[in-house]
Design a protein around this motif. Structure first.
Motif, PDB file in Angstrom:
ATOM      1  N   CYS A  87      27.294  32.635   8.469  1.00 30.81           N
ATOM      2  CA  CYS A  87      26.816  31.960   6.816  1.00 30.81           C
ATOM      3  C   CYS A  87      27.036  33.292   6.186  1.00 30.81           C
ATOM      4  N   ILE A  88      27.052  34.581   6.440  1.00 27.80           N
ATOM      5  CA  ILE A  88      27.435  35.642   5.481  1.00 27.80           C
ATOM      6  C   ILE A  88      28.422  35.042   4.998  1.00 27.80           C
ATOM      7  N   SER A  89      29.706  34.208   5.532  1.00 21.67           N
ATOM      8  CA  SER A  89      30.548  34.430   4.481  1.00 21.67           C
ATOM      9  C   SER A  89      30.480  32.883   3.029  1.00 21.67           C
ATOM     10  N   LEU A  90      29.687  32.665   3.673  1.00 27.30           N
ATOM     11  CA  LEU A  90      28.847  31.471   2.507  1.00 27.30           C
ATOM     12  C   LEU A  90      28.372  32.202   1.106  1.00 27.30           C
ATOM     13  N   VAL A  91      27.448  33.847   1.227  1.00 23.14           N
ATOM     14  CA  VAL A  91      26.645  34.727   0.575  1.00 23.14           C
ATOM     15  C   VAL A  91      27.612  35.820   0.397  1.00 23.14           C
ATOM     16  N   THR A  92      28.799  35.957   0.324  1.00 21.94           N
ATOM     17  CA  THR A  92      29.279  37.142  -0.171  1.00 21.94           C
ATOM     18  C   THR A  92      29.280  37.058  -1.127  1.00 21.94           C
ATOM     19  N   LYS A  93      29.923  36.036  -1.806  1.00 17.01           N
ATOM     20  CA  LYS A  93      30.370  36.096  -3.299  1.00 17.01           C
ATOM     21  C   LYS A  93      29.049  36.585  -4.373  1.00 17.01           C
ATOM     22  N   LEU A  94      27.771  35.489  -3.274  1.00 15.34           N
ATOM     23  CA  LEU A  94      26.038  35.401  -4.563  1.00 15.34           C
ATOM     24  C   LEU A  94      25.695  37.443  -4.582  1.00 15.34           C
ATOM     25  N   LEU A  95      25.937  38.042  -3.067  1.00 16.76           N
ATOM     26  CA  LEU A  95      25.520  39.068  -3.259  1.00 16.76           C
ATOM     27  C   LEU A  95      26.283  40.241  -4.368  1.00 16.76           C
ATOM     28  N   GLY A  96      27.619  39.595  -4.263  1.00 19.04           N
ATOM     29  CA  GLY A  96      29.006  40.871  -5.537  1.00 19.04           C
ATOM     30  C   GLY A  96      28.137  40.565  -7.064  1.00 19.04           C
ATOM     31  N   ARG A  97      27.880  39.244  -6.777  1.00 22.49           N
ATOM     32  CA  ARG A  97      27.324  38.790  -8.732  1.00 22.49           C
ATOM     33  C   ARG A  97      26.120  38.890  -8.623  1.00 22.49           C
ATOM     34  N   ILE A  98      25.259  39.607  -7.770  1.00 20.86           N
ATOM     35  CA  ILE A  98      23.461  39.936  -7.779  1.00 20.86           C
ATOM     36  C   ILE A  98      23.899  40.631  -8.063  1.00 20.86           C
ATOM     37  N   TYR A  99      24.047  41.465  -7.122  1.00 19.44           N
ATOM     38  CA  TYR A  99      24.036  43.366  -6.885  1.00 19.44           C
ATOM     39  C   TYR A  99      25.004  43.779  -7.421  1.00 19.44           C
ATOM     40  N   TYR A 100      26.233  43.550  -7.844  1.00 18.21           N
ATOM     41  CA  TYR A 100      27.371  44.696  -8.930  1.00 18.21           C
ATOM     42  C   TYR A 100      28.327  43.472  -9.807  1.00 18.21           C
ATOM     43  N   HIS A 101      26.704  43.706 -10.757  1.00 16.71           N
ATOM     44  CA  HIS A 101      27.347  42.759 -11.659  1.00 16.71           C
ATOM     45  C   HIS A 101      27.844  44.152 -12.694  1.00 16.71           C
ATOM     46  N   HIS A 102      28.756  44.001 -13.596  1.00 22.05           N
ATOM     47  CA  HIS A 102      28.861  44.681 -14.880  1.00 22.05           C
ATOM     48  C   HIS A 102      29.488  44.620 -16.124  1.00 22.05           C
ATOM     49  N   ASP A 103      28.246  45.113 -16.879  1.00 19.44           N
ATOM     50  CA  ASP A 103      28.392  43.811 -18.421  1.00 19.44           C
ATOM     51  C   ASP A 103      29.826  44.376 -19.130  1.00 19.44           C
ATOM     52  N   GLY A 104      30.122  43.103 -19.380  1.00 22.19           N
ATOM     53  CA  GLY A 104      31.498  43.465 -20.388  1.00 22.19           C
ATOM     54  C   GLY A 104      32.597  42.886 -19.099  1.00 22.19           C
TER      55      GLY A 104
END
Length: 544
Positions: free
Chosen positions: A41-58
């Motif tokens: 199940c971790i493979s299902l949420v890794t992209k979501l984790l990236g969007r939530i915690y590693y968002h860069h403006d611009g």
């Protein structure tokens, strides 16, 4: 001189399929359902984790986990699993299967829930907490491999033992399926409740704050099936083979199995005492005798499981990357965060439903008819064929009109992994080693597999990166690309065929016959050891 089989063990070998067999499959299988759910199940949420915690403006593309964080999140549970397989495998032979079985399950329940919690809301704190608890979750899962396989093999009759052990392992397929379905339901529900624009329309608004609950709930759901199984695991009696052959308690073994089989069984304590005094079957794991009898077997089970898991786990964990590359999942910037989770989960669930689950159950149906060796060799062969068929004309498969063909071919590699070495590498180590070393040797074999999974999870993450910087995930160095990665995986599968030749066929034989525990050794005047099977007329000789 031939040695008689214990009555209680003979009764288990010839028992007709009964209700207790199915009970044991469900009790042990629910552990594997949880194992697969938690690991995949971790493979299902890794992209979501990236969007939530590693968002860069611009940024032109949504945030992704940095390479080191992604490798840790994807691979840390495997490190824990490897350690757990070695530790609990050894402990299962020392303390007994049942005593250790409850420990592994409680660890899985606690750590599944804790995986969805975090100390603080900063990326480092969240990822550190997630990795910490997923390591210990993996440690508990690791214990389930040798214990479930050993318990099922020691409970089963010799006629359908392969199908019963494979059925326990086949629950993995339902665990993978459940992971996808839970992610689909949660992402769809949150998407409907909290609508958001695509990333390219409004980068910040594309990830709603409530998305943070989605990945936590997906991870925490894994505790539920494990918790439901705990009571029934604690009610299972210790296996007769451990009680009689390792603990040397004939009375307890006969009493336990009389209740299970619902027949009267003689205790035969004097026979166990006599067996204990005989030479030849008291060797340890690091002895020359073990090396002579089982050294090549252990090499065969460890090497095939290692090679299989490199290919199997790299494919499973990175399906989302492959599907994105061929365009089956739209570019990330055209979706919001929850839509991306939904699309990835839907693709993985479709693959599980059409190929992964059927592959497991084909093995269950046929393993005691055509044998472990044939299924494993055939599985590796077809995995090699389909992997090369995907890799060599890879550019052809990326064209829109050929995408369905790619998905079918990709699904067939999964089908033949599960109707092949993914099931048999789990079954065989639970059958061919002596009772006092069975759990340990299965743990060693499984740990070799998880070492392969770590190579797949960490290696493929970097290897699959394209050489074109514009197509590469942020922070990653240039890799060899998906095409060349698939060629490497094809070569690994071909190597698996070669090492399968070291694995013996165990179909239709008793565990004592397979492990040579039903053999006496007598040394003649020429220094030759003569071994005779109990209840058999054939002799085998080997030089000392």
């Amino acid at each position: 001189m031939a040695r008689e089989q214990l009555q209680v063990l003979n009764a288990l070998d010839v028992a007709k399929t009964q209700w207790y067999h199915f009970t044991a499959i469900v009790i042990a299988g629910m552990g594997f359902f949880t194992d697969a759910y938690d690991l995949f199940c971790i493979s299902l949420v890794t992209k979501l984790l990236g969007r939530i915690y590693y968002h860069h403006d611009g940024a032109l593309k949504p945030g992704t986990l940095p390479p080191n964080v992604s490798a840790a999140v994807n691979g840390v549970a495997f490190c824990g699993t490897l350690a757990g397989q070695l530790f609990f495998g050894w402990l299962g032979d020392k303390l007994g299967r049942k005593k250790v079985y409850g420990m592994t399950l409680m660890l899985m329940v606690i750590c599944s829930i804790a995986s969805g919690l975090s100390f603080g809301d900063r990326p480092k704190a969240v990822m550190a907490t997630l990795c910490f608890f997923r390591f210990w979750l993996g440690f508990g899962i690791g214990g389930d491999y040798p214990l479930s396989a050993t318990i099922m093999s020691e409970y089963a009759n010799k006629k359908t033992r392969g199908a019963f052990i494979a059925a326990v392992f086949a629950m993995q397929g339902f665990g993978i399926l459940a992971g996808g379905m839970v992610a689909i339901i949660l992402s769809a529900a949150f998407k409907a409740a909290y609508p958001a624009p695509a990333y390219q329309v409004n980068p910040l608004a594309s990830t709603v704050p409530q998305a943070d609950f989605v990945w936590r709930l997906i991870l925490m759901f894994g505790a539920l099936p494990a918790a439901l199984t705990y009571y029934w695991r604690m009610k299972m009696p210790e296996t007769a083979r451990y009680t009689a052959l390792v603990a040397k308690n004939a009375k307890q073994a006969a009493s336990d199995m009389s209740k299970v089989l619902q027949v009267e069984l003689e205790a035969e304590p004097e026979k166990i005492e006599r067996f204990a005094q005989e030479k030849g079957n008291d060797f340890g794991l690091f002895s020359k005798e073990f090396l002579r009898r089982h050294g090549l077997h252990l090499l065969g089970t460890t090497s095939t499981w290692f090679l299989l898991d490199i290919a199997f786990y790299s494919q499973n964990l990175f399906q989302k990357d492959i599907f994105s590359a061929i365009g089956w999942i739209p570019p990330a910037k055209t979706m919001n965060a929850l839509e991306e989770v939904f699309r990835i989960a839907r693709a993985q669930t479709l693959i599980a439903l059409c190929s992964t689950v059927p592959g497991y159950w084909f093995t269950v149906l046929l393993i005691d008819r055509i044998g472990r060796f044939t299924i494993q060799l055939m599985g590796f062969f077809f995995m090699t064929v389909f992997m090369f068929a995907l890799a060599i004309p890879y550019t052809h498969w990326t064209h829109r009109e050929n995408r369905i063909g790619f998905v079918i071919m990709y699904s067939l590699t999964f089908f033949f992994a599960n109707f092949g070495p993914n099931a048999t590498t789990f079954v065989v180590p639970a059958e061919i080693f002596p009772a006092r070393l069975r759990s340990t040797c299965h743990g060693i074999s499984a740990a070799a597999g998880k070492a392969g999974a770590i190579v797949g999870a960490f290696g493929f993450l970097y290897a699959a990166q394209p050489k074109d910087p514009s197509k590469r995930d942020a922070g990653y160095p240039a890799g060899i690309g998906i095409k060349n990665s698939l060629i490497v995986l094809g070569c690994i599968n071909a190597l698996g065929m070669f090492f399968t030749l070291l694995v013996p066929e165990s179909k239709g034989k008793s565990l004592e016959e397979l492990s040579a525990e039903n053999e006496n050794e007598n040394e003649d005047e020429n220094g030759t050891v003569e071994m005779r099977s109990r209840g058999a007329n054939d002799f085998r000789t080997a030089p000392v």
